[in-house]
Design an enzyme around this catalytic site. Structure first.
Site, PDB file in Angstrom:
ATOM      1  N   GLU A 113       8.325  32.084 -15.012  1.00 52.91           N
ATOM      2  CA  GLU A 113       6.905  32.566 -15.523  1.00 52.91           C
ATOM      3  C   GLU A 113       6.292  32.776 -13.913  1.00 52.91           C
ATOM      4  O   GLU A 113       5.122  32.289 -13.976  1.00 52.91           O
ATOM      5  CB  GLU A 113       6.444  31.362 -16.021  1.00 52.91           C
ATOM      6  CG  GLU A 113       7.090  31.125 -17.315  1.00 52.91           C
ATOM      7  CD  GLU A 113       6.774  32.289 -18.488  1.00 52.91           C
ATOM      8  OE1 GLU A 113       5.791  32.536 -18.548  1.00 52.91           O
ATOM      9  OE2 GLU A 113       7.765  32.245 -19.280  1.00 52.91           O
ATOM     10  N   GLN A 146       0.617  -1.108   0.106  1.00 57.52           N
ATOM     11  CA  GLN A 146       0.076   0.095  -0.001  1.00 57.52           C
ATOM     12  C   GLN A 146       0.797   1.157  -0.177  1.00 57.52           C
ATOM     13  O   GLN A 146       0.588   2.199  -0.673  1.00 57.52           O
ATOM     14  CB  GLN A 146      -1.026   0.010   1.138  1.00 57.52           C
ATOM     15  CG  GLN A 146      -2.242  -0.827   0.957  1.00 57.52           C
ATOM     16  CD  GLN A 146      -3.273  -0.461   2.236  1.00 57.52           C
ATOM     17  OE1 GLN A 146      -2.863   0.205   3.022  1.00 57.52           O
ATOM     18  NE2 GLN A 146      -4.331  -1.037   2.054  1.00 57.52           N
TER      19      GLN A 146
HETATM   20  C1  LIG Z   1      15.784  28.428 -16.234  1.00 56.63           C
HETATM   21  C2  LIG Z   1      15.241  29.949 -16.237  1.00 56.63           C
HETATM   22  C3  LIG Z   1      14.718  30.466 -17.295  1.00 56.63           C
HETATM   23  C4  LIG Z   1      13.971  31.590 -17.234  1.00 56.63           C
HETATM   24  N1  LIG Z   1      13.485  32.379 -18.451  1.00 56.63           N
HETATM   25  C5  LIG Z   1      13.442  33.628 -18.720  1.00 56.63           C
HETATM   26  C6  LIG Z   1      13.044  34.251 -19.978  1.00 56.63           C
HETATM   27  O1  LIG Z   1      13.118  33.780 -21.119  1.00 56.63           O
HETATM   28  N2  LIG Z   1      12.842  35.716 -19.757  1.00 56.63           N
HETATM   29  C7  LIG Z   1      12.762  36.355 -18.615  1.00 56.63           C
HETATM   30  O2  LIG Z   1      12.443  37.656 -18.983  1.00 56.63           O
HETATM   31  N3  LIG Z   1      13.207  35.992 -17.329  1.00 56.63           N
HETATM   32  C8  LIG Z   1      13.303  34.416 -17.322  1.00 56.63           C
HETATM   33  N4  LIG Z   1      13.577  33.817 -16.087  1.00 56.63           N
HETATM   34  C9  LIG Z   1      13.653  34.553 -15.018  1.00 56.63           C
HETATM   35  C10 LIG Z   1      12.332  34.300 -13.869  1.00 56.63           C
HETATM   36  O3  LIG Z   1      11.289  34.492 -14.319  1.00 56.63           O
HETATM   37  C11 LIG Z   1      12.554  34.537 -12.747  1.00 56.63           C
HETATM   38  O4  LIG Z   1      13.731  33.879 -12.164  1.00 56.63           O
HETATM   39  C12 LIG Z   1      11.675  34.549 -11.843  1.00 56.63           C
HETATM   40  O5  LIG Z   1      10.790  35.532 -12.196  1.00 56.63           O
HETATM   41  C13 LIG Z   1      12.170  34.837 -10.154  1.00 56.63           C
HETATM   42  O6  LIG Z   1      12.615  36.158 -10.303  1.00 56.63           O
HETATM   43  P1  LIG Z   1      14.425  36.007  -9.212  1.00 56.63           P
HETATM   44  O7  LIG Z   1      14.907  34.693  -9.860  1.00 56.63           O
HETATM   45  O8  LIG Z   1      14.829  37.396  -9.493  1.00 56.63           O
HETATM   46  O9  LIG Z   1      13.696  35.661  -7.892  1.00 56.63           O
HETATM   47  P2  LIG Z   1      13.336  36.774  -6.757  1.00 56.63           P
HETATM   48  O10 LIG Z   1      12.309  37.788  -7.258  1.00 56.63           O
HETATM   49  O11 LIG Z   1      14.486  37.421  -6.011  1.00 56.63           O
HETATM   50  O12 LIG Z   1      12.583  35.767  -5.518  1.00 56.63           O
HETATM   51  C14 LIG Z   1      13.360  35.143  -4.806  1.00 56.63           C
HETATM   52  C15 LIG Z   1      12.418  34.441  -3.692  1.00 56.63           C
HETATM   53  O13 LIG Z   1      11.788  35.409  -3.033  1.00 56.63           O
HETATM   54  C16 LIG Z   1      10.280  35.176  -3.233  1.00 56.63           C
HETATM   55  N5  LIG Z   1       9.376  36.496  -3.310  1.00 56.63           N
HETATM   56  C17 LIG Z   1       9.879  37.594  -4.021  1.00 56.63           C
HETATM   57  N6  LIG Z   1       8.941  38.520  -3.740  1.00 56.63           N
HETATM   58  C18 LIG Z   1       8.203  38.071  -3.006  1.00 56.63           C
HETATM   59  C19 LIG Z   1       6.864  38.571  -2.240  1.00 56.63           C
HETATM   60  N7  LIG Z   1       6.488  39.773  -2.665  1.00 56.63           N
HETATM   61  N8  LIG Z   1       6.252  37.495  -1.341  1.00 56.63           N
HETATM   62  C20 LIG Z   1       6.774  36.579  -1.249  1.00 56.63           C
HETATM   63  N9  LIG Z   1       7.685  35.889  -1.840  1.00 56.63           N
HETATM   64  C21 LIG Z   1       8.370  36.715  -2.482  1.00 56.63           C
HETATM   65  C22 LIG Z   1      10.169  34.403  -4.587  1.00 56.63           C
HETATM   66  O14 LIG Z   1       9.082  33.608  -4.762  1.00 56.63           O
HETATM   67  C23 LIG Z   1      11.602  33.683  -4.238  1.00 56.63           C
HETATM   68  O15 LIG Z   1      11.174  32.247  -3.393  1.00 56.63           O
HETATM   69  C24 LIG Z   1      14.083  32.785 -16.408  1.00 56.63           C
HETATM   70  C25 LIG Z   1      14.554  31.822 -14.980  1.00 56.63           C
HETATM   71  C26 LIG Z   1      15.082  30.811 -14.993  1.00 56.63           C
HETATM   72  C27 LIG Z   1      15.899  30.121 -13.934  1.00 56.63           C
END
Ligand SMILES: Cc1cc2nc3c(=O)[nH]c(=O)nc-3n(C[C@H](O)[C@H](O)[C@H](O)COP(=O)(O)OP(=O)(O)OC[C@H]3O[C@@H](n4cnc5c(N)ncnc54)[C@H](O)[C@@H]3O)c2cc1C
Length: 431
Positions: A411, A326
């Site tokens: 995204e 299970q």
């Molecule tokens: C493999 C890959 C491909 C990608 N492709 C693209 C692309 O083609 N074009 C593009 O423009 N971007 C792209 N991205 C970027 C992606 O969209 C971002 O990484 C994502 O939006 C998060 O942003 P950050 O990495 O700066 O994290 P941050 O915004 O710094 O967030 C860090 C952590 O804090 C949390 N957090 C932030 N703000 C809040 C809040 N207000 N409340 C609660 N929690 C919060 C987040 O959820 C996360 O857990 C890609 C990223 C990766 C890794």
């Protein structure tokens, strides 16, 4: 064929199906997919099973764009503007999620290499004029003999979830009727290897997100260069890199939507009028695109579940297949249930988007959130069911688990999806 021609062809291709278009005006929702939809799904599945799957391990290890696979997809018409335009325009809204699920069932890194271009082309569809759509969309895909990819560049080192913190700046040079763009983009899928880049930049930093605009950077434009290429945890066949823009000059015609529309929008924002629902419009765009990302996660989860189910039925311990415990069987039951629940959320949101329904509860975000978290959970459970084998690269679930994790990050992270849902259902400003 231009996107506009593709649209026209799709609409006129089969007058007998014309009544299906009523769905756009709000006809009922059905889970029964039509014969033509089934054929498309099976055709993509065959490509995923025969071409993508066998190549998945190699390209994951190489951490390189799988050009030969993209070329194969282009040869059969799967990697083409025409194909994606037709699936987007299909009236039930379910074709894109079905295509995504099958491709990513094949492999997520290769799947993203095939569909990454659509991120940029959707930005042109959402913000560009019909002329811009006709000019740039075909160039993004190239031709079967000369395949190209495109990149959408929004994220920056200091502007991930907080898109309003964007620093990339576009300044209009009136004398030359050109825009000059400076800044550094990060995490761009296909960044630097793309022919066409779509770049979001601030034209009026004081206005935050309402002072931003999107620009097409044509192939071989001086000043655009790839920065660091990232070595990632998963989806390693998909190229992710920084894009550096150093005094990039583009003609005024590269501003998506045109200058007149931008000036009107900026004027409304400066007056402080919430431009007749522009916030709602961009929210609707995000809600509409999220189910297709959720569908990718469903594909990964389904793939891992199928491997785990087969394994559990054949692996014998204590004199019986492990599925007869299970502890294992219930895991599989939960995996299957949450995969199907994810797909239903995805299909509902995709249908709502295509039918022009209002997202009362951020249903697009719900679908992406749930499917992304399900993919992480299901792939983790699949590794557990495979025991030691699940922890090796000899079996695919280890790769699938690494691939799944990105679906809680890009995204819009899971936290940001929860924020959008919470704000929508409560009507309160949740910081
Ligand atoms: C493999 C890959 C491909 C990608 N492709 C693209 C692309 O083609 N074009 C593009 O423009 N971007 C792209 N991205 C970027 C992606 O969209 C971002 O990484 C994502 O939006 C998060 O942003 P950050 O990495 O700066 O994290 P941050 O915004 O710094 O967030 C860090 C952590 O804090 C949390 N957090 C932030 N703000 C809040 C809040 N207000 N409340 C609660 N929690 C919060 C987040 O959820 C996360 O857990 C890609 C990223 C990766 C890794």
């Amino acid at each position: 064929m231009s996107a506009a021609e593709a649209t026209a062809e799709t609409v006129t291709r089969d007058p007998a199906k014309a009544q299906n278009r009523d769905v756009v005006e709000g006809a009922g929702f059905s889970l029964e997919i039509g014969e033509e939809q089934r054929e498309i799904r099976d055709w993509v599945h065959t490509f995923a099973a025969e071409v993508i799957r066998p190549a998945a391990h190699e390209w994951d290890e190489r951490e390189e764009t799988p050009w030969p696979v993209i070329q194969e997809a282009a040869k059969i018409g799967l990697y083409s503007l025409d194909f994606f335009a037709q699936q987007w325009l299909e009236p039930t809204g379910l074709n894109i999620p079905m295509v995504m699920e099958e491709l990513f069932w094949g492999d997520a890194g290769i799947g993203l290499s095939i569909v990454g271009t659509t991120l940029a082309s959707v930005a042109v569809v959402a913000n560009g004029t019909p002329e811009q759509l006709g000019e740039w969309s075909p160039q993004m895909f190239g031709t079967p003999d000369d395949v190209k990819v495109a990149a959408f560049c929004s994220s920056e080192p200091d502007a991930g979830s907080d898109v309003g913190a964007m620093r990339t700046r576009a300044i209009y040079d009136e004398a030359k009727d050109e825009w000059v763009i400076n800044g550094t983009k990060t995490w761009a899928t296909n960044g630097g290897i793309a022919d066409v880049h779509v770049v979001v930049a601030s034209v009026d930093p004081e206005l935050g997100t309402r002072g931003q605009a999107s620009f097409v950077i044509p192939p071989n434009t001086d000043g655009l260069a790839q920065g660091q290429k990232f070595h990632k945890h998963g989806i390693r066949a998909s190229h992710t890199a920084e894009v550096v823009l150093n005094n990039v000059r583009v003609p005024a015609s590269c501003l998506l939507g045109g200058k007149e529309k931008l000036d009107e929008r900026l004027a409304r924002a400066r007056e402080g009028t919430r431009s007749s629902g522009s916030g709602n419009a961009s929210m609707a765009t995000f809600e509409a695109s999220r189910p297709s990302v959720g569908a990718q996660a469903v594909g990964i989860a389904r793939a891992a579940y199928e491997v785990a189910l087969d394994y559990a039925k054949t692996r014998v311990q204590f004199g019986r297949p492990i599925v007869e415990n299970q502890g294992i069987a219930f895991k599989l039951a939960d995996m299957k249930t949450s995969i199907d629940a994810s797909r239903l959320l995805v299909w509902r949101a995709a249908w709502m988007a295509r039918s022009g329904k209002r997202f009362e509860s951020a249903e697009g975000s719900m679908s992406k959130l749930y499917a992304g978290e399900t993919a992480v959970r299901v792939t983790g459970e699949a590794m557990q069911i495979l025991g030691g084998n699940g922890y090796t690269r000899e079996y695919p679930v280890e790769r699938m688990a690494r691939d799944a994790k990105i679906y809680t990050i890009f995204e819009g992270t899971s936290e940001i999806q929860r924020l959008v849902i919470a704000r929508t259902i409560s009507g309160h400003k949740i910081p």
